[in-house]
Enzyme design. Sequence first.
Site, short mmCIF file in Angstrom:
data_model
loop_
_atom_site.label_atom_id
_atom_site.label_comp_id
_atom_site.label_asym_id
_atom_site.label_seq_id
_atom_site.Cartn_x
_atom_site.Cartn_y
_atom_site.Cartn_z
N LYS A 161 1.07 5.14 -6.23
CA LYS A 161 1.41 3.84 -5.67
C LYS A 161 1.10 2.78 -6.71
CE LYS A 161 -1.71 3.59 -2.26
NZ LYS A 161 -2.29 3.02 -1.04
N ASN A 175 0.80 -1.23 0.00
CA ASN A 175 0.00 0.00 0.00
C ASN A 175 0.83 1.27 0.00
OD1 ASN A 175 -2.32 -1.66 0.26
ND2 ASN A 175 -1.71 -1.94 2.37
N CYS A 176 1.79 1.27 -0.93
CA CYS A 176 2.82 2.31 -0.92
C CYS A 176 2.32 3.71 -1.27
CB CYS A 176 3.88 1.94 -1.94
SG CYS A 176 4.18 0.20 -1.98
N VAL A 177 2.91 4.67 -0.65
CA VAL A 177 2.89 6.11 -0.96
C VAL A 177 1.54 6.69 -1.40
CG1 VAL A 177 5.31 6.10 -1.51
CG2 VAL A 177 3.68 5.89 -3.34
#
Lengths: 76, 426, 349
Positions: B248, B241-243
């Site tokens: 993302k 669940n990046c950035v």
Amino acid sequence: MVKEIERAGIPVVHICTVVPISQTVGANRIVPAIAIPHPLGDPSQPADKEKEIRRKLIDKALQALSTEISEQTVFE
Amino acid sequence: MKLELGKIPIHDVKFDSESRIEGNTLYLNQEELISHLMVDENIKSITIDVARPGDKTRIMPVKDVIEPRVKVSGKGQVFPGTLSKVETVGQGRTNVLKGMAVVTTGKIVGFQEGIIDMSGPGADYTPFSKLVNLVVVCEPVEGIDQHTHEKTVRIAGLRAAAYLGNLAKDIEAEEIETYETYTVKESMEKFPDLPRVAYVLMLQTQGLLHDTYVYGVDMKHSLPTIIYPTELMDGAIISGNCVSACDKNTTYHHLNNPVVEDLFKKHGKELNFVAVVITNENVYLDDKERSSDWTSKLVEFLDVDGVIISQEGFGNPDTDLIMNCKKIEAKGIKTVIITDEYAGRDGASQSLADADESANAVVTAGNANMVIELPPMDKVIGYQEVADVIAGGFAGSLKPDGSITAELQVIVGATNELGFNKLSAR
Amino acid sequence: MSKIRVVHYINQFFGQIGGEEKADHKPEAREGFVGPGMAFQASFKDKAEIVGTVICGDSYFNENIEAETEELLTMIETFKPDLFIAGPAFNAGRYGMACGSIAATVKEKLGIPALTGMYVENPGVDSFKSKVHIVSTKDSAAGMRDAIKKMAPLALKLALGEPIGSPEEEGYIPTGIRVNFFEEKRGSERAVEMLLKKLKGEEFTTEYPMPDFDRVDPSPAIKDITKATIALVTSGGIVPKGNPDRIESSSASKYAKYDIEGIDDLTAEEYETAHGGYDPVYANKDADRVLPVDVLREFGKEGKIGKLHRYFYTTTGNGTSVANAKKFAAAIAKELVSDGVDAVILTST
């Protein structure tokens, strides 16, 4: 931000992890930090050790502020 | 390594007493799915909802989007090392439920979660508005820490996708697409005259809500390495669940990596797609130097002529991007980089935090600071009130009438740096 | 649909009043087109009509910029225009400044589309290219036909609110403003095509040319650091618990200033980070890891520095535009100077 403050005539030391960004955007006095989420700390160390690390970094920053420079300088 | 993708188009999802796929409809026994997910003791409750293209529905805060898939033949299972046992995937046949996705939402974990609008102006910016979304609203038990909360929801999403994928295990897909990568020697013999091309896939690895997992390994602890492109299609890489939501790479993006797809389209015709090199974006400068050294070594070792580099996120990863580009170009290998921009709401500022003259071939996915107005929706799945705090929102983003004024950053996948969309800037 | 109402601005020379000797000609407004307006009118056919022309001497305008802009604006407004065209000014410097200034002002104040044209080296280009569309013209009036051929269709597009193509397609000078638009092909496909061109040695166009970053000369060193007042500034988003000023987690629109008089240590109970770009767990447990108040207090007591400044300044660097960061820093710097701060430690995450 570093540049604008420096433009006003106040010397600035930039303590940051990503030194290349600092260099690219044009900070003059740079002190490399520990890591992005904790530039002046190291959670893996016991509290007293961590404090010591922070003191050393600030020492270096003060030394940077006291040093005459003519171009971008990284104080390793 | 050769993988066949069997595509099963799904046009609708309906609740029913028995979970199954009939024609182009997926029927779901939601109690069964819920009890399947409730095995995790950190989950307090699960509710299931469906959002269809054109609905006046808003889903937020979105954590991950996942496409249901299942292994029909060949080694391993989907999402190896995270959901199933560690075993090399990427060969044999995999069935894919096309046109739908699992979307996870629930109480916010961190700032980096986003919005999917199923209609209206916001829908134009997210690819997920065109899918039938099975929304899993996952609430954790009280008192768990952020890292556990994130992991709990991440695994629940994968589990739901695997459950749905499993319904397609015995279906004979009408449309089958084949992807094949040859070994170094084979491909040189097969395509002696074609330019050799590698793909450097940068993965966000900066801590909470900024991690990416490869066969279950948190990529921040790995050195750059080589992976077959078809391994991605079986879920070897999943999103932590990046950035910011806009840039993302969700698990859906990893499964359907557009650079991989578009390189395959020209593979054996105009170029020889040799391999995917995966690398990280860590928080220590030494790691950035080491990983970009390693990336450039690997592509040199593969003897490629050209490289496409895709970024994930922005800010300090701009440095990883520029380091990769600079070091690879220095070896005489041509690069094209894909990024997005933070040029300010008025578009007048410098777009990247770092720059180098060797980065002379850039594809941009647009300015994420652009302000967008999202009208009120009839239905909100999740929690609308987090609009003010997620990355790209600001105090007063959410209006009393339910409309939201925020930066494009808040929209899931809006400025995806794999080049998933048509959005650009000039 | 009724015709688009156009007002045209030209100088004394193109207004056929005279050359340099008439450069102090005072502003005047005339009905209909004058001089090059005739060619514009022909180009517009029946889609638009030049309802008025405003003429002003180049020297007169440049010597009285603010007052003249106001006066001209009033003249222009009385024609109730839908569209404003200035020039083209080719390589005439004062005329270029006038065209750029008045076009930008009309666009901003009257809220109608405006367009001008100049040679790329005209000083008006640098000053106004980000504020108003400037069509690239030749360097002398010999290029009038060519200029009108490009300006007239772009002007109509602007007036009708039609999407504007790239600088190459439409013939205007790149504005330096990044504007989002939808391409025909997705990004990955564009990347593959660009790489193939680069590999073949063919020409390709980058979608984002690398910027030049400007430089500032280093300030002189602090002579005696043990007497210096040192201020802390951070882009790491350290704020009092609850983020009272609601600094955004990304793309900050503001900075904040907090009093740390009498505070020796930033505790988890009192301080946290509002930054949305990094794992906040460590800073939330101990904000000194980002903003080292504890150590600077100790140094103050030990006499290693004069003193720590009473306030710290904070914002979130995450996704915050350079323009905003500059603005914050300029405001912060002003306060620091007037507060007599000698040096700054700026920490970034």
